[in-house]
Write an enzyme that holds these catalytic residues in place. Structure first.
Site, mmCIF file in Angstrom:
data_model
loop_
_atom_site.group_PDB
_atom_site.id
_atom_site.type_symbol
_atom_site.label_atom_id
_atom_site.label_comp_id
_atom_site.label_asym_id
_atom_site.label_seq_id
_atom_site.Cartn_x
_atom_site.Cartn_y
_atom_site.Cartn_z
ATOM 1 N N SER A 17 -11.362 -9.161 -6.671
ATOM 2 C CA SER A 17 -10.615 -9.252 -5.426
ATOM 3 C C SER A 17 -10.145 -10.696 -5.210
ATOM 4 C CB SER A 17 -11.483 -8.743 -4.268
ATOM 5 O OG SER A 17 -10.704 -8.501 -3.120
ATOM 6 N N ASP B 137 -9.244 -2.238 -5.326
ATOM 7 C CA ASP B 137 -10.105 -3.420 -5.352
ATOM 8 C C ASP B 137 -11.322 -3.208 -6.254
ATOM 9 O OD1 ASP B 137 -12.099 -5.431 -4.420
ATOM 10 O OD2 ASP B 137 -10.607 -5.832 -2.874
#
Length: 302
Positions: free
Chosen positions: A50, A174
């Site tokens: 991320s 993510d």
């Protein structure tokens, strides 16, 4: 500006640099990444998930200006974040602009030459939307600027806040939805590392609470039910991964950096608050640097 690779003065070749994400909370930890560049430190492996993936690839260029601006000045650019891009269907954070358009032009350009001339192994983690299985991309899969930007974007695509990222016909979310829960220690371990500098974006005593309104998550991700279940289960995995860091610290296998405080959320866009968070990170990084340096020097290689 060219920041092409130069040999470091402290090469911690047996240490993996593991950088947690956390959206705009990384305004604080960007100060430590900047400190590592300023102290001319290199590692045997660098990885992130991320926003941690963005930090990782920024670190590998040595571009201190970009390390600082990504989680500070960028927040004031309403092309990339806020309710306007969200209402236009581009996400609260416009991932296409942030990760693919801006790095190729303008004030936020990325030094691709420096990244590709730096030989340090790197891993970027994402999650397949259909299977909720983790995917790790290294230098073998990243051979062009577009390869890099789309994979960092995929790693950072938080469901609900951003549309999924599609690479070669597959949708990704993510990487925090995967087993590492946003902290890529197991990925580094799989590549043979047993020593880690782990950069966390939450304080030491933080425990992630169960997500509320799981029905809403299932509705938002109705086309990806396995990803929805992974999202709902994320707090359990995250807390488990954080607990696993404790014995690594105790045995000297890891130095874990925890922010003393974290008053902002992952969606914070107030520039004053972000700058305050960065400044607190500068103060803490300077204070902890002798301990971090000692850990790295014990694991340095020629």
């Amino acid at each position: 500006m060219n920041h092409s690779f130069r040999p470091s003065s402290l090469h911690a070749g047996s240490v993996a640099l593991v950088i947690e994400g956390g959206g705009m909370r990384c305004a604080h930890t960007a100060a430590l990444i900047d400190k590592l560049v300023g102290e001319h430190v290199s590692f045997g492996w660098v990885g992130g998930i991320s926003a941690g993936a963005a930090q990782a690839v920024n670190f590998l260029t040595g571009d201190r200006e970009r390390i600082r601006s990504c989680f500070l000045d960028f927040a004031s650019d309403r092309k990339g974040a806020g309710w306007w891009p969200f209402l236009q269907g581009r996400g609260y954070f416009d991932a296409e602009y942030i990760y693919e358009t801006a790095p190729l032009s303008g004030n936020y350009s990325y030094d691709f030459d420096a990244f590709f001339t730096n030989p340090t192994p790197v891993k970027i983690g994402a999650t397949r939307a259909d299977t909720a299985q983790p995917v790790w991309w290294g230098r073998e899969e990243i051979t062009s600027a577009r390869d890099l930007t789309t994979r960092v974007r995929a790693s950072s695509t938080m469901p609900g806040l951003m549309p999924e990222t599609v690479i070669d016909g597959l949708a990704y979310f993510d990487g925090a939805l995967g087993p590492d829960a946003g902290i890529a220690v197991d990925a580094a371990r799989a590549d043979g590392f047993t020593r880690f500098l782990v950069v966390c974006s939450q304080p030491r005593d933080y425990i992630k609470s169960p997500l509320k309104n799981s029905w809403m998550i299932k509705q938002v991700l109705r086309n990806y039910p396995l990803a929805a279940e992974a999202f709902i289960d994320w707090p359990k995995r995250y807390n488990r991964v954080r607990r696993s860091l404790i014995p690594l610290e105790r045995t000297g296998h890891a130095y874990v950096y925890y922010p003393d405080e974290m008053p902002i959320t992952n969606t914070e866009l107030n520039l004053t608050k972000l700058k305050h968070s960065f400044d607190s990170g500068v103060e803490q990084s300077d204070r902890e640097w002798p301990l971090i340096r000692d850990f790295l020097e014990k694991n340095a290689t020629v």
